[in-house]
Design an enzyme around this catalytic site. Structure first.
Site, PDB file in Angstrom:
ATOM      1  N   LYS A  13       8.808  -4.355  12.859  1.00 23.78           N
ATOM      2  CA  LYS A  13       8.553  -3.712  14.408  1.00 23.78           C
ATOM      3  C   LYS A  13       7.748  -5.119  14.853  1.00 23.78           C
ATOM      4  O   LYS A  13       7.730  -5.200  15.856  1.00 23.78           O
ATOM      5  CB  LYS A  13       7.487  -2.550  14.071  1.00 23.78           C
ATOM      6  CG  LYS A  13       8.009  -1.302  13.328  1.00 23.78           C
ATOM      7  CD  LYS A  13       7.195  -0.095  13.443  1.00 23.78           C
ATOM      8  CE  LYS A  13       5.799  -0.637  12.885  1.00 23.78           C
ATOM      9  NZ  LYS A  13       6.195  -0.586  11.372  1.00 23.78           N
ATOM     10  N   ARG A  88       1.863   7.244  14.616  1.00 19.48           N
ATOM     11  CA  ARG A  88       2.326   7.411  13.237  1.00 19.48           C
ATOM     12  C   ARG A  88       1.810   8.796  12.721  1.00 19.48           C
ATOM     13  O   ARG A  88       2.220   8.839  11.480  1.00 19.48           O
ATOM     14  CB  ARG A  88       1.221   6.310  12.495  1.00 19.48           C
ATOM     15  CG  ARG A  88       1.804   4.964  12.418  1.00 19.48           C
ATOM     16  CD  ARG A  88       0.619   4.194  11.404  1.00 19.48           C
ATOM     17  NE  ARG A  88       1.278   2.982  10.650  1.00 19.48           N
ATOM     18  CZ  ARG A  88       1.189   1.727  10.754  1.00 19.48           C
ATOM     19  NH1 ARG A  88       0.941   1.510  12.122  1.00 19.48           N
ATOM     20  NH2 ARG A  88       1.626   0.793  10.057  1.00 19.48           N
ATOM     21  N   ARG A 122       5.751 -11.367   2.667  1.00 21.99           N
ATOM     22  CA  ARG A 122       5.207 -11.384   4.093  1.00 21.99           C
ATOM     23  C   ARG A 122       4.236 -12.510   4.368  1.00 21.99           C
ATOM     24  O   ARG A 122       3.201 -12.507   3.163  1.00 21.99           O
ATOM     25  CB  ARG A 122       4.993 -10.200   4.662  1.00 21.99           C
ATOM     26  CG  ARG A 122       4.246 -10.127   6.177  1.00 21.99           C
ATOM     27  CD  ARG A 122       4.536  -9.066   6.801  1.00 21.99           C
ATOM     28  NE  ARG A 122       3.817  -7.930   6.347  1.00 21.99           N
ATOM     29  CZ  ARG A 122       3.583  -6.756   6.982  1.00 21.99           C
ATOM     30  NH1 ARG A 122       4.398  -6.491   7.976  1.00 21.99           N
ATOM     31  NH2 ARG A 122       2.627  -5.858   6.702  1.00 21.99           N
ATOM     32  N   ARG A 155      -1.351 -10.681   4.066  1.00 23.05           N
ATOM     33  CA  ARG A 155      -2.497  -9.470   4.124  1.00 23.05           C
ATOM     34  C   ARG A 155      -2.988  -8.810   2.967  1.00 23.05           C
ATOM     35  O   ARG A 155      -1.921  -8.417   1.977  1.00 23.05           O
ATOM     36  CB  ARG A 155      -1.557  -8.433   5.124  1.00 23.05           C
ATOM     37  CG  ARG A 155      -1.728  -8.724   6.540  1.00 23.05           C
ATOM     38  CD  ARG A 155      -1.088  -7.974   7.622  1.00 23.05           C
ATOM     39  NE  ARG A 155      -0.923  -6.517   7.139  1.00 23.05           N
ATOM     40  CZ  ARG A 155      -0.279  -5.814   7.880  1.00 23.05           C
ATOM     41  NH1 ARG A 155       0.232  -5.822   9.032  1.00 23.05           N
ATOM     42  NH2 ARG A 155      -0.363  -4.410   7.832  1.00 23.05           N
ATOM     43  N   ARG A 166       0.947   2.846   1.204  1.00 27.25           N
ATOM     44  CA  ARG A 166       1.602   2.758   2.708  1.00 27.25           C
ATOM     45  C   ARG A 166       2.716   3.466   2.826  1.00 27.25           C
ATOM     46  O   ARG A 166       3.150   3.975   3.854  1.00 27.25           O
ATOM     47  CB  ARG A 166       1.624   1.480   3.276  1.00 27.25           C
ATOM     48  CG  ARG A 166       0.014   1.009   3.230  1.00 27.25           C
ATOM     49  CD  ARG A 166       0.063  -0.558   3.526  1.00 27.25           C
ATOM     50  NE  ARG A 166       0.527  -1.082   4.792  1.00 27.25           N
ATOM     51  CZ  ARG A 166       1.176  -2.275   4.713  1.00 27.25           C
ATOM     52  NH1 ARG A 166       1.241  -3.082   3.706  1.00 27.25           N
ATOM     53  NH2 ARG A 166       1.627  -3.005   5.826  1.00 27.25           N
TER      54      ARG A 166
HETATM   55  P1  AMP Z   1       0.207  -2.389  10.535  1.00 26.02           P
HETATM   56  O1  AMP Z   1      -0.212  -3.760  11.034  1.00 26.02           O
HETATM   57  O2  AMP Z   1       0.968  -1.633  11.796  1.00 26.02           O
HETATM   58  O3  AMP Z   1       1.208  -2.198   9.332  1.00 26.02           O
HETATM   59  O4  AMP Z   1      -0.864  -1.452  10.456  1.00 26.02           O
HETATM   60  C1  AMP Z   1      -1.918  -1.819   9.428  1.00 26.02           C
HETATM   61  C2  AMP Z   1      -3.193  -0.512   9.057  1.00 26.02           C
HETATM   62  O5  AMP Z   1      -3.611  -0.225  10.383  1.00 26.02           O
HETATM   63  C3  AMP Z   1      -2.220   0.582   8.611  1.00 26.02           C
HETATM   64  O6  AMP Z   1      -2.041   0.641   7.277  1.00 26.02           O
HETATM   65  C4  AMP Z   1      -3.448   1.676   9.057  1.00 26.02           C
HETATM   66  O7  AMP Z   1      -4.340   1.800   8.084  1.00 26.02           O
HETATM   67  C5  AMP Z   1      -3.694   1.219  10.323  1.00 26.02           C
HETATM   68  N1  AMP Z   1      -3.078   1.653  11.390  1.00 26.02           N
HETATM   69  C6  AMP Z   1      -2.186   1.012  12.209  1.00 26.02           C
HETATM   70  N2  AMP Z   1      -1.729   1.728  13.359  1.00 26.02           N
HETATM   71  C7  AMP Z   1      -2.221   2.815  12.834  1.00 26.02           C
HETATM   72  C8  AMP Z   1      -2.065   4.496  13.552  1.00 26.02           C
HETATM   73  N3  AMP Z   1      -0.982   4.360  14.555  1.00 26.02           N
HETATM   74  N4  AMP Z   1      -2.624   5.455  12.895  1.00 26.02           N
HETATM   75  C9  AMP Z   1      -3.385   5.131  11.994  1.00 26.02           C
HETATM   76  N5  AMP Z   1      -3.672   4.122  11.281  1.00 26.02           N
HETATM   77  C10 AMP Z   1      -3.145   2.934  11.765  1.00 26.02           C
END
Ligand code: AMP
Length: 209
Positions: A13, A88, A122, A155, A166
């Protein structure tokens, strides 16, 4: 164009979102990046989000919805945007629907095994958040971001135990959104396992159709 990019963590994404947005001239709104920045800056929302994020859990809906509402109100979103990592949950999708009309939802479909390999390799830029993979999408200079010269790091939530958590959260909370948007007739499913350029072409074709 008001777009959503759906998909598991590691589906591509962030990488695809950045390319698509450059082509279309719209901003990409990555909630993961917004939350990481809030955590780094120690804002009240960041302090609340930190422990959820580190465990690989979702940050509470109301916290993320408020962040997105604030971001979408900015001038640069008037002519369109691409959401990466939001919504999400169904509750987030319903809240979004009250805020704006979404034109298209692209679901990047990638099997769990591939996801695990991708997340394990990653590397992300600690400065601009750009994402690389040690073998599939390496930077020109090892450990250095092509875009901004920042340092590439692993990360915290890309460790194997957190990846499992996750993925479980993704299947339980986020995957049902494909049915939600399918029912609205705006969902396009794209295999996210083709090469990077091929996937970009498919997404652009779906968006422009
Ligand atoms: P990402 O970088 O998109 O993988 O997001 C990293 C982390 O941020 C996720 O594992 C969640 O803990 C939090 N997060 C990001 N977007 C959301 C969302 N829309 N709703 C809830 N938690 C989020």
């Amino acid at each position: 164009m008001k777009l959503i990019l759906l998909g598991a963590p590691g589906a591509g994404k962030g990488t695809q979102g950045k390319i698509i947005c450059q082509r279309l001239g719209i901003p990409v709104i990555g909630t993961g990046n917004i939350i990481r920045e809030a955590v780094a800056n120690g804002t009240p929302a960041g302090r609340e989000a930190k422990s959820y994020m580190e465990k690989g859990h979702l940050v509470p809906d109301e916290v993320v919805i408020a962040m997105v509402r604030e971001r979408l109100a900015k001038e640069d979103c008037k002519n369109g945007f691409l959401l990466d990592g939001f919504p999400r949950t169904i509750a987030q999708a319903e809240a979004l629907e009250e805020m704006v009309h979404i034109d298209k939802v692209i679901d990047l479909e990638v099997d769990d095994q591939v996801i695990k390999e991708r997340l394990a390799g990653r590397r992300v830029c600690e400065k601009c958040g750009d994402s690389y993979h040690i073998t599939n999408n390496p930077p020109k200079v090892e450990g250095v971001c092509d875009s901004c010269g920042g340092r590439l790091i692993i990360r915290k939530d890309d460790d194997p135990a957190t990846i499992e958590s996750r993925l479980a959260v993704y299947h339980r909370e986020t995957k049902p959104l494909t049915g939600y948007y399918q029912a609205k007739g705006i969902l396009e499913v794209i295999r996210g396992t083709n090469d990077l350029e091929g996937t970009t072409r498919q997404i652009l074709a779906a968006v422009e159709a």
